[in-house]
Design an enzyme around this catalytic site. Structure first.
Site, PDB file in Angstrom:
ATOM      1  N   LYS A   1      80.090  13.207-116.670  1.00 16.93           N
ATOM      2  CA  LYS A   1      80.113  12.016-115.877  1.00 16.93           C
ATOM      3  C   LYS A   1      79.644  10.683-116.514  1.00 16.93           C
ATOM      4  O   LYS A   1      80.032   9.547-116.406  1.00 16.93           O
ATOM      5  CB  LYS A   1      79.804  12.206-114.438  1.00 16.93           C
ATOM      6  CG  LYS A   1      80.562  13.493-113.737  1.00 16.93           C
ATOM      7  CD  LYS A   1      80.365  13.752-112.469  1.00 16.93           C
ATOM      8  CE  LYS A   1      78.935  14.183-112.095  1.00 16.93           C
ATOM      9  NZ  LYS A   1      78.665  15.410-112.500  1.00 16.93           N
TER      10      LYS A   1
ATOM     11  N   ARG B   1      79.558  15.135-103.086  1.00 17.55           N
ATOM     12  CA  ARG B   1      79.397  16.589-103.755  1.00 17.55           C
ATOM     13  C   ARG B   1      79.875  17.354-102.589  1.00 17.55           C
ATOM     14  O   ARG B   1      79.940  18.545-102.986  1.00 17.55           O
ATOM     15  CB  ARG B   1      77.937  16.842-103.992  1.00 17.55           C
ATOM     16  CG  ARG B   1      77.638  16.499-105.586  1.00 17.55           C
ATOM     17  CD  ARG B   1      76.114  16.790-105.675  1.00 17.55           C
ATOM     18  NE  ARG B   1      75.768  16.850-106.998  1.00 17.55           N
ATOM     19  CZ  ARG B   1      75.265  16.178-107.698  1.00 17.55           C
ATOM     20  NH1 ARG B   1      75.179  14.639-107.479  1.00 17.55           N
ATOM     21  NH2 ARG B   1      74.689  16.765-109.193  1.00 17.55           N
TER      22      ARG B   1
ATOM     23  N   ARG C   1      70.120  18.466-123.223  1.00 19.26           N
ATOM     24  CA  ARG C   1      69.907  16.941-122.621  1.00 19.26           C
ATOM     25  C   ARG C   1      68.547  16.616-122.549  1.00 19.26           C
ATOM     26  O   ARG C   1      67.769  17.111-122.061  1.00 19.26           O
ATOM     27  CB  ARG C   1      70.493  17.149-121.234  1.00 19.26           C
ATOM     28  CG  ARG C   1      70.862  15.762-120.839  1.00 19.26           C
ATOM     29  CD  ARG C   1      71.768  15.707-119.894  1.00 19.26           C
ATOM     30  NE  ARG C   1      71.448  15.973-118.404  1.00 19.26           N
ATOM     31  CZ  ARG C   1      72.203  16.039-117.437  1.00 19.26           C
ATOM     32  NH1 ARG C   1      73.349  15.610-117.573  1.00 19.26           N
ATOM     33  NH2 ARG C   1      71.824  16.480-116.161  1.00 19.26           N
TER      34      ARG C   1
ATOM     35  N   ARG D   1      64.804  16.455-118.020  1.00 22.37           N
ATOM     36  CA  ARG D   1      64.577  16.419-116.444  1.00 22.37           C
ATOM     37  C   ARG D   1      64.023  17.752-116.089  1.00 22.37           C
ATOM     38  O   ARG D   1      64.486  18.794-116.599  1.00 22.37           O
ATOM     39  CB  ARG D   1      66.070  16.136-115.884  1.00 22.37           C
ATOM     40  CG  ARG D   1      66.697  14.673-116.023  1.00 22.37           C
ATOM     41  CD  ARG D   1      67.812  14.490-115.603  1.00 22.37           C
ATOM     42  NE  ARG D   1      68.314  15.251-114.448  1.00 22.37           N
ATOM     43  CZ  ARG D   1      69.675  15.164-114.043  1.00 22.37           C
ATOM     44  NH1 ARG D   1      70.603  14.434-114.651  1.00 22.37           N
ATOM     45  NH2 ARG D   1      70.054  15.734-112.964  1.00 22.37           N
TER      46      ARG D   1
ATOM     47  N   ARG E   1      71.256  25.200-109.840  1.00 20.80           N
ATOM     48  CA  ARG E   1      71.861  23.795-109.537  1.00 20.80           C
ATOM     49  C   ARG E   1      73.365  24.016-109.725  1.00 20.80           C
ATOM     50  O   ARG E   1      74.462  23.462-108.957  1.00 20.80           O
ATOM     51  CB  ARG E   1      71.541  22.794-110.654  1.00 20.80           C
ATOM     52  CG  ARG E   1      71.117  21.370-110.028  1.00 20.80           C
ATOM     53  CD  ARG E   1      70.359  20.906-111.348  1.00 20.80           C
ATOM     54  NE  ARG E   1      71.019  19.690-111.586  1.00 20.80           N
ATOM     55  CZ  ARG E   1      71.257  19.213-112.875  1.00 20.80           C
ATOM     56  NH1 ARG E   1      70.459  19.890-113.761  1.00 20.80           N
ATOM     57  NH2 ARG E   1      71.720  18.145-113.019  1.00 20.80           N
TER      58      ARG E   1
HETATM   59  P1  AMP Z   1      72.541  14.469-110.850  1.00 21.76           P
HETATM   60  O1  AMP Z   1      71.888  13.368-111.823  1.00 21.76           O
HETATM   61  O2  AMP Z   1      73.857  13.940-110.418  1.00 21.76           O
HETATM   62  O3  AMP Z   1      72.570  15.862-111.495  1.00 21.76           O
HETATM   63  O4  AMP Z   1      71.853  14.653-109.595  1.00 21.76           O
HETATM   64  C1  AMP Z   1      70.381  15.145-109.578  1.00 21.76           C
HETATM   65  C2  AMP Z   1      69.806  15.818-108.082  1.00 21.76           C
HETATM   66  O5  AMP Z   1      70.187  14.785-107.153  1.00 21.76           O
HETATM   67  C3  AMP Z   1      70.919  16.816-107.711  1.00 21.76           C
HETATM   68  O6  AMP Z   1      70.643  17.916-108.438  1.00 21.76           O
HETATM   69  C4  AMP Z   1      70.652  16.742-106.370  1.00 21.76           C
HETATM   70  O7  AMP Z   1      69.430  17.293-106.007  1.00 21.76           O
HETATM   71  C5  AMP Z   1      70.409  15.161-105.965  1.00 21.76           C
HETATM   72  N1  AMP Z   1      71.611  14.577-105.565  1.00 21.76           N
HETATM   73  C6  AMP Z   1      72.533  13.573-106.533  1.00 21.76           C
HETATM   74  N2  AMP Z   1      73.574  13.431-105.887  1.00 21.76           N
HETATM   75  C7  AMP Z   1      73.467  14.074-104.614  1.00 21.76           C
HETATM   76  C8  AMP Z   1      74.441  14.006-103.663  1.00 21.76           C
HETATM   77  N3  AMP Z   1      75.694  13.490-103.665  1.00 21.76           N
HETATM   78  N4  AMP Z   1      74.322  14.859-102.584  1.00 21.76           N
HETATM   79  C9  AMP Z   1      73.293  15.599-102.603  1.00 21.76           C
HETATM   80  N5  AMP Z   1      72.287  15.566-103.559  1.00 21.76           N
HETATM   81  C10 AMP Z   1      72.541  14.871-104.783  1.00 21.76           C
END
Ligand code: AMP
Length: 217
Positions: free
Chosen positions: A14, A89, A128, A162, A173
């Site tokens: 993404k 999500r 990553r 990360r 996750r």
């Molecule tokens: P990402 O970078 O999109 O993988 O997001 C990293 C972390 O942020 C996720 O594993 C969640 O803990 C939190 N997060 C990001 N977007 C959301 C969302 N839409 N709803 C809930 N938690 C989120």
């Protein structure tokens, strides 16, 4: 005006697709993950609240996330449309988003889901790494900086992995996100907005398909 949601599990591409979409269509990129990481780095109230969920690979509560998104979507810099990356999500978040977009008079134009096999996701996430300064994403196998040790975007020399890309957290996750993904796709399919794209290919090929979808809008 293109108002786009990019769906896809962590590691589906993404972020990479978003960079290309922004270059061509000048949309505002809104990544809830990036916003949370910035909030954590700045130790804001939202950042401190989100950290305990993020470090374990769990989802931050829907209300907290939706509020952050509504505030961001209300900013005046969104002139050519937006890409939502990492939000919604869950179907509950999708419903909250419908309310937000109604209030702001910003109807959705497309939902694109990038699909990748689970084994590829695990491989991509563990390879990553990120720029400490600007958050640009790289991959040890497929997307190294052009000059070794120097961020292409901001020139910084410091990188990190990360916390939630570490193997202990990745498994949870993916599980958490997989459970929610199918109903979310159904939600947008029923609205006639969904296009599924094979994310297993090279970024250029994936973008070609995205370009076709968006150019028809
Ligand atoms: P990402 O970078 O999109 O993988 O997001 C990293 C972390 O942020 C996720 O594993 C969640 O803990 C939190 N997060 C990001 N977007 C959301 C969302 N839409 N709803 C809930 N938690 C989120």
């Amino acid at each position: 005006m293109i108002n786009l949601i990019l769906l896809g599990l962590p590691g589906a591409g993404k972020g990479t697709a978003s960079e290309r979409i922004v270059d061509k269509f000048h949309l505002t990129h809104i990544s809830t993950g990036d916003m949370f990481r910035e909030a954590m780095a700045n130790k804001t109230k939202v950042g401190l609240e989100a950290k305990s969920y993020i470090d374990k690979g769990n989802l931050v509560p829907d209300e907290v996330t939706a509020k952050l998104v509504e505030e961001r979507l209300s900013q005046p810099d969104i002139t050519e449309g937006f890409i939502l990356d990492g939000f919604p999500r869950t179907t509950n978040q999708a419903e909250l988003l419908d309310g937000i977009l109604d209030r702001l008079h910003k109807p959705l134009t497309s939902v694109i889901s990038l699909e990748v096999a689970e084994s590829t996701l695990v491989e991509r996430l563990s390879a990553r790494f990120m720029c400490k300064e600007c958050g640009a994403t790289y991959n040890k196998l497929s997307k190294k900086p052009k000059v070794e040790g120097t961020c292409d975007r901001c020139g910084s020399h410091e990188f990190y992995q990360r916390e939630d890309d570490k193997p202990e957290v990745v498994k949870n996750r993916l599980e958490v996100n997989e459970k929610m993904n199918a109903p979310l796709k159904d939600y947008y399919d029923q609205k006639g907005l969904l296009t599924v794209i094979d994310g297993e290919r090279a970024p250029e090929e994936v973008f070609e398909d995205i370009d076709k979808v968006l150019s028809n809008k």
